[in-house]
Design a protein around this motif. Structure first.
Motif, PDB file in Angstrom:
ATOM      1  N   PHE A 208      -1.340   1.321   3.476  1.00  0.00           N
ATOM      2  CA  PHE A 208      -0.022   0.913   3.947  1.00  0.00           C
ATOM      3  C   PHE A 208       0.383   1.750   5.160  1.00  0.00           C
ATOM      4  N   ASN A 209       0.233   1.201   6.316  1.00  0.00           N
ATOM      5  CA  ASN A 209       0.744   1.804   7.543  1.00  0.00           C
ATOM      6  C   ASN A 209       1.022   0.672   8.509  1.00  0.00           C
ATOM      7  N   PRO A 210       1.914   0.861   9.459  1.00  0.00           N
ATOM      8  CA  PRO A 210       2.324  -0.248  10.324  1.00  0.00           C
ATOM      9  C   PRO A 210       1.250  -0.720  11.302  1.00  0.00           C
ATOM     10  N   HIS A 211       0.084  -0.088  11.319  1.00  0.00           N
ATOM     11  CA  HIS A 211      -0.981  -0.455  12.242  1.00  0.00           C
ATOM     12  C   HIS A 211      -0.514  -0.463  13.694  1.00  0.00           C
TER      13      HIS A 211
ATOM     14  N   LEU B   7       7.190  12.214   7.180  1.00  0.00           N
ATOM     15  CA  LEU B   7       5.739  12.072   7.064  1.00  0.00           C
ATOM     16  C   LEU B   7       5.357  11.852   5.606  1.00  0.00           C
ATOM     17  N   GLY B   8       4.501  10.875   5.359  1.00  0.00           N
ATOM     18  CA  GLY B   8       4.071  10.554   4.009  1.00  0.00           C
ATOM     19  C   GLY B   8       4.954   9.562   3.295  1.00  0.00           C
ATOM     20  N   GLY B   9       6.073   9.177   3.902  1.00  0.00           N
ATOM     21  CA  GLY B   9       7.014   8.313   3.213  1.00  0.00           C
ATOM     22  C   GLY B   9       6.811   6.828   3.437  1.00  0.00           C
ATOM     23  N   LEU B  10       5.979   6.452   4.397  1.00  0.00           N
ATOM     24  CA  LEU B  10       5.847   5.030   4.715  1.00  0.00           C
ATOM     25  C   LEU B  10       5.220   4.232   3.584  1.00  0.00           C
ATOM     26  N   SER B  11       4.239   4.797   2.916  1.00  0.00           N
ATOM     27  CA  SER B  11       3.599   4.070   1.820  1.00  0.00           C
ATOM     28  C   SER B  11       4.622   3.695   0.752  1.00  0.00           C
ATOM     29  N   THR B  12       5.538   4.617   0.467  1.00  0.00           N
ATOM     30  CA  THR B  12       6.588   4.340  -0.512  1.00  0.00           C
ATOM     31  C   THR B  12       7.511   3.241  -0.020  1.00  0.00           C
ATOM     32  N   GLY B  13       7.892   3.311   1.244  1.00  0.00           N
ATOM     33  CA  GLY B  13       8.796   2.312   1.787  1.00  0.00           C
ATOM     34  C   GLY B  13       8.187   0.927   1.847  1.00  0.00           C
ATOM     35  N   LEU B  14       6.913   0.854   2.198  1.00  0.00           N
ATOM     36  CA  LEU B  14       6.257  -0.445   2.344  1.00  0.00           C
ATOM     37  C   LEU B  14       5.990  -1.129   1.010  1.00  0.00           C
ATOM     38  N   LEU B  15       6.047  -0.377  -0.087  1.00  0.00           N
ATOM     39  CA  LEU B  15       5.831  -0.988  -1.406  1.00  0.00           C
ATOM     40  C   LEU B  15       6.857  -2.075  -1.688  1.00  0.00           C
ATOM     41  N   ASN B  16       8.022  -1.940  -1.096  1.00  0.00           N
ATOM     42  CA  ASN B  16       9.102  -2.878  -1.377  1.00  0.00           C
ATOM     43  C   ASN B  16       9.215  -3.990  -0.336  1.00  0.00           C
ATOM     44  N   GLN B  17       8.260  -4.034   0.593  1.00  0.00           N
ATOM     45  CA  GLN B  17       8.308  -5.085   1.600  1.00  0.00           C
ATOM     46  C   GLN B  17       7.678  -6.359   1.043  1.00  0.00           C
ATOM     47  N   PRO B  18       8.355  -7.485   1.132  1.00  0.00           N
ATOM     48  CA  PRO B  18       7.839  -8.726   0.535  1.00  0.00           C
ATOM     49  C   PRO B  18       6.566  -9.206   1.211  1.00  0.00           C
TER      50      PRO B  18
END
Length: 467
Positions: A376-379, A347-358
């Motif tokens: 940043f969330n997968p909607h 929980l709370g980690g998705l924003s960090t992970g999505l920062l590196n998505q092109p």
């Protein structure tokens, strides 16, 4: 709350057939012989049971009221406190004896436990702790367990609250209620977020729509036709496209299920469909007469751009349009799942992970529009759950939904009223495919509200025989 010496007395006990000098059996002895723990607790502590029920219904009533967001938490806290008092001072802790025999109650406990554990590997545990707080309503079936069977009263409270929300949205749209945030003029939401408001009104509509046939009577039919007219206008004016899709699926699905599983309701389906059509016709007439067809215009303004975005592939590259934004976030969410499939990012980690998505930020695509990193969330609730808590967490969530659907479908034949929470749950399931914020706050509360009829155990009839 019952006094200590009134917690369980012979007055509330069905005595055995043996001698009068024999001590009455204890509640736990009766439970061991097949008695119903919840019924015993209600008889031993009627005052506590009554207050427990009132708190439960008031929680359901205030759940959709976004203008007073603290109200549902007040009654949630009241349910926690009163449960503790009943279990300790009231000595009816045995009322919770059967909670572990409810698969949904166990799954909700597992959901809370696994989500909490995921903070251990989250790259942003502070934000994760905030998201964990948004799951607090998953505990409602636990603290309201002794009165969970009275979900019909809670459903009535939710219907009333949802209809009030619908009335408020219509009033906001016509200018009778001031919207302090000018950016929300386009989509009124009664201060609770457009997704949650649309979901509440959609659920209230299917409730009115189905209760027309389930609870026939002149007064009831008038109330439900009027209520359905009001909330369907709110659904249109709120302009949440996923709610329109969900409402169509739930309305058609519930009608077909009743035709197959409830022979009694087949004769009433004509009344249901006629009354629902009348409600929609009334809403359309009011829109044309008093709103200058702004509701119909809203439908066109929300559907035409979505179709255009799906046809224009170039808009996906530059992050233009809400549909393409979701498609890109879905791709990002799927990529994150492949990196940590079993336990997720926490929980709370998705924003960090999505920062590196092109392609999501301007630094990856200078020609594109930067997407707000705070959003940043997968909607999608399903992608969010799988990416945050891994396949384990997703399995818990999916099992909860599947078992709830199965239990309510199996009970419709004898209790047709189960079709209402089943239809409401269907709406939540469909809308959640397009929005992950429903796994927080009001969205979680609505999920639990729709799960409660399936979580509640059926009353036993062996109390007299066991005694």
């Amino acid at each position: 709350m019952a006094q200590r010496h009134h917690a369980y007395t012979p007055r509330h006990t069905v005595t055995t057939a043996s001698t009068n000098s024999e001590a009455p059996p204890t509640p736990r002895a009766l439970i061991a012989r097949g008695a119903d723990a919840i019924e015993l607790a209600a008889k031993a502590d009627p005052f506590g049971d009554r207050i427990h029920t009132i708190l439960f219904v008031l929680w359901a009533f205030t759940l959709p009221l976004g203008t007073i967001p603290w109200a549902k938490d007040v009654f949630f806290g009241g349910l926690i406190g009163w449960s503790v008092l009943r279990a300790t001072v009231g000595h009816v802790d045995y009322a919770w004896a059967g909670i572990f025999r409810s698969p949904l109650a166990v799954l909700l406990m597992a959901w809370i436990a696994w989500s909490s554990t995921s903070l251990l590997w989250s790259p942003n545990p502070e934000f994760g702790a905030d998201q964990l707080g948004g799951l607090r309503m998953l505990a409602i079936p636990i603290v309201a367990w002794p009165v969970l069977r009275k979900w019909r009263f809670a459903l009535g409270g939710f219907m009333l609250g949802g209809t009030i929300v619908g009335a408020g949205i219509v009033a906001q749209f016509v200018g009778w209620i001031d919207i302090h945030d000018p950016t929300q003029d386009f989509r009124p939401d009664m201060s609770m977020g457009v997704w949650a408001a649309g979901l509440v009104c959609s659920a209230a509509f299917v409730g009115h729509y189905l209760l027309i046939g389930l609870k026939p009577g002149t007064t009831a039919v008038v109330w439900h036709i009027g209520g359905s007219s009001l909330v369907i206008m709110a659904v249109v004016l709120n302009a949440t496209r996923s709610c329109w899709i969900a409402l169509f699926v739930a309305s058609i699905g519930s009608t077909l299920i009743l035709m197959v599983l409830s022979p009694l309701m087949r004769r009433r389906l004509f009344l249901i469909l006629t009354a629902a059509t009348a409600g929609i016709a009334i809403a359309a007439t009011l829109d044309d007469a008093f709103l200058d067809s702004r509701g119909a215009t809203m439908i066109l303004r929300r559907t035409a751009p979505a179709i255009a975005e799906l046809r224009d592939a170039s808009a996906l590259d530059v992050n233009r349009g809400s549909v393409n934004y979701r498609r890109k976030m879905w791709n990002g969410g799927r990529n994150l799942i492949t990196h940590r499939p079993l336990i997720g990012w926490g929980l709370g980690g998705l924003s960090t992970g999505l920062l590196n998505q092109p392609g999501l930020t301007s630094r990856h695509n200078p020609k594109g529009t930067s997407i707000n990193e705070g959003q940043f969330n997968p909607h999608s609730s399903y992608l969010y759950q799988a990416a945050s808590t891994g396949l384990i967490g997703f399995g818990i969530m999916a099992s909860t939904l599947i078992i709830a659907i199965g239990l309510m479908v199996s009970r419709i034949h004898k209790t047709p009223l189960n079709i209402i929470p089943l239809s409401m749950l269907t709406i939540w399931i469909v809308v959640s495919a397009f929005e992950s914020t429903l796994l927080s706050g009001v969205g979680v509360g609505l999920l639990v509200m729709f799960l409660i009829p399936a979580a509640a155990t059926r009353p036993k009839t062996e109390l007299e025989a066991a005694s």
